[in-house]
Design a protein around this motif. Structure first.
Motif: not given
Length: 91
Positions: A60, A76, A65, A78, A62, A5-6, A42, A58
């Motif tokens: 995120t 990723f 990113l 989002r 962001d 996780t971010d 980033d 990931l």
């Protein structure tokens, strides 16, 4: 698959681990500690994920990113996309 996780979603990493999902925060994976007061840029995150050769996804909030991940073919998720799909599916 492992997940990361971010910094904005550090609490989510703990919840996912409690459900048996291999998920760590960006700070734990890159710096080996949980002190989110330390900034990780980033480019540093992208460099780390690239070195993992697709074995870490990931998670995120962001947008920028997520765009970097898309450009470098880094897996990723989002969060906004997941939420909007959930809302659309529930209509």
């Amino acid at each position: 698959m492992r997940y990361m996780t971010d910094a904005h979603l550090s609490g989510l990493a703990k919840e996912l681990r409690e459900k048996g999902i291999d998920c760590q925060t960006v700070h734990r994976m890159i710096l080996d500690h949980e002190d989110s007061r330390v900034k990780i840029s980033d480019p540093e995150i992208v460099k780390f994920l690239t070195s993992q050769k697709g074995s870490v996804t990931l998670i995120t909030l962001d947008n920028e990113l997520a765009e970097y991940c898309s450009k470098f073919e880094i897996p990723f998720i989002r969060v906004q996309d997941v939420v909007s799909r959930h809302i659309e599916d529930s209509k």
